[in-house]
Design a protein around this motif. Structure first.
Motif, PDB file in Angstrom:
ATOM      1  N   TYR A  31      -0.252  -7.543  -2.267  1.00 17.17           N
ATOM      2  CA  TYR A  31      -1.649  -7.572  -1.849  1.00 17.17           C
ATOM      3  C   TYR A  31      -2.461  -8.497  -2.760  1.00 17.17           C
ATOM      4  O   TYR A  31      -3.349  -9.218  -2.294  1.00 17.17           O
TER       5      TYR A  31
ATOM      6  N   TYR B  71      -7.326  -4.181  -8.725  1.00 14.99           N
ATOM      7  CA  TYR B  71      -7.087  -3.637  -7.393  1.00 14.99           C
ATOM      8  C   TYR B  71      -5.633  -3.210  -7.196  1.00 14.99           C
ATOM      9  O   TYR B  71      -5.369  -2.235  -6.484  1.00 14.99           O
ATOM     10  N   GLN B  72      -4.713  -3.904  -7.813  1.00 14.79           N
ATOM     11  CA  GLN B  72      -3.314  -3.493  -7.662  1.00 14.79           C
ATOM     12  C   GLN B  72      -3.071  -2.101  -8.240  1.00 14.79           C
ATOM     13  O   GLN B  72      -2.282  -1.314  -7.697  1.00 14.79           O
TER      14      GLN B  72
ATOM     15  N   VAL C 120      -8.146  -7.843   2.748  1.00 12.37           N
ATOM     16  CA  VAL C 120      -8.016  -8.513   1.452  1.00 12.37           C
ATOM     17  C   VAL C 120      -7.947 -10.019   1.638  1.00 12.37           C
ATOM     18  O   VAL C 120      -8.573 -10.787   0.893  1.00 12.37           O
TER      19      VAL C 120
ATOM     20  N   GLU D 265       4.930  -3.768  -4.115  1.00  9.44           N
ATOM     21  CA  GLU D 265       4.052  -3.827  -2.942  1.00  9.44           C
ATOM     22  C   GLU D 265       2.616  -4.140  -3.350  1.00  9.44           C
ATOM     23  O   GLU D 265       1.924  -4.925  -2.694  1.00  9.44           O
TER      24      GLU D 265
ATOM     25  N   VAL E 272      -5.601  -2.855   4.946  1.00  9.05           N
ATOM     26  CA  VAL E 272      -5.945  -3.466   3.655  1.00  9.05           C
ATOM     27  C   VAL E 272      -5.537  -4.935   3.601  1.00  9.05           C
ATOM     28  O   VAL E 272      -6.321  -5.786   3.140  1.00  9.05           O
ATOM     29  N   LEU E 273      -4.343  -5.268   4.054  1.00  8.80           N
ATOM     30  CA  LEU E 273      -3.838  -6.631   3.907  1.00  8.80           C
ATOM     31  C   LEU E 273      -4.725  -7.668   4.612  1.00  8.80           C
ATOM     32  O   LEU E 273      -5.128  -8.663   3.980  1.00  8.80           O
TER      33      LEU E 273
ATOM     34  N   LEU F 234      -4.363   0.384  -5.762  1.00  6.86           N
ATOM     35  CA  LEU F 234      -3.404   0.573  -4.675  1.00  6.86           C
ATOM     36  C   LEU F 234      -2.287   1.537  -5.080  1.00  6.86           C
ATOM     37  O   LEU F 234      -1.897   2.414  -4.307  1.00  6.86           O
TER      38      LEU F 234
ATOM     39  N   VAL G 173      -1.746 -12.069  -1.767  1.00  4.99           N
ATOM     40  CA  VAL G 173      -2.464 -12.442  -0.545  1.00  4.99           C
ATOM     41  C   VAL G 173      -3.910 -12.789  -0.869  1.00  4.99           C
ATOM     42  O   VAL G 173      -4.464 -13.772  -0.354  1.00  4.99           O
TER      43      VAL G 173
END
Length: 219
Positions: free
Chosen positions: A78, A60-61, A132, A74, A128-129, A64, A81
């Motif tokens: 995410y 997923y990173q 997630v 950044e 998103v944050l 992003l 988190v």
């Protein structure tokens, strides 16, 4: 420290197995097929849950970075988190299962993750944050419960049940990373995220698992 943990858990598993047997969790002769079906459903749930978690934690990173044009730093925020939400959810899941029931929590944890998982590939960055975090938190509520539930399905083999479930969740990491990576290379990262987003829907299989008040081994 690991060896001490092995010794302690070995003794605990023996004690827990005896307790389950004392409560009458012994299979009747004609129930082998039904019990086997419930075990298969349970394993499929573990499979789907762990593959979705692997998709987010491994890829997923990069999604992003590619889709939202964020920096590496950044993107890792995410991911952090999601992982910390999983740790909190795992800790809280046990007391919630005691209050609302293991099967109910497993159903909520898997299907409850689905709306957030399905929407995640399409959200604007500002949403998103929190999504997630909620996805990681709800998904992880049932992690320890899956292990306990497997022990109740196999009261005569508590250690094997624990090892099987934990092994499926973590030991298949290499396989799922390869498969998911191949999908991302063959198609796109967005296609991979969309495919992974449907995995929590397998939580519907929880409906066919026995309720807490009547274990599958009582049939």
């Amino acid at each position: 420290m690991a060896m001490i943990g092995v010794i302690v858990l070995f003794r605990v598993s023996q004690w827990y197995s005896r307790k389950l047997e004392q409560k009458g969790h012994a299979r009747k002769q004609g129930s082998v097929t039904k019990v086997a079906q419930k075990r298969r459903n349970h394993i499929i749930l573990v499979f789907a849950r762990s593959w979705y978690s692997a998709g987010i934690s491994n890829y997923y990173q990069f999604y992003l970075i590619e889709h939202y044009d964020v920096s590496i730093r950044e993107a890792q925020l995410y991911l952090f988190v999601f992982m910390i939400a999983g740790a909190v959810g795992t800790f809280i899941g046990g007391p919630l299962a005691d209050r609302f029931g293991k099967r109910n929590l497993m159903l909520f944890s898997t299907l409850g993750t689905a709306p957030f998982a399905l929407s995640l590939p399409y959200l604007p960055l500002g949403w998103v944050l929190p999504v997630v975090f909620l996805a990681g938190f709800i998904l992880s509520l049932s992690f320890s419960i899956f292990v306990v539930y497997a022990q109740e399905l196999l009261p005569e083999n508590v250690g094997m049940a624990s090892g099987l479930i934990v092994g499926l969740a973590f030991g298949m990491g290499a396989l799922r990373a390869v498969v998911l990576g191949k999908i991302a290379d063959t198609y796109t990262l967005k296609s991979l995220m969309i495919m992974c987003s449907f995995l929590p829907l397998f939580g519907i299989l929880t409906y066919w698992l026995p309720k807490d008040r009547r274990s599958a081994l009582d049939h």
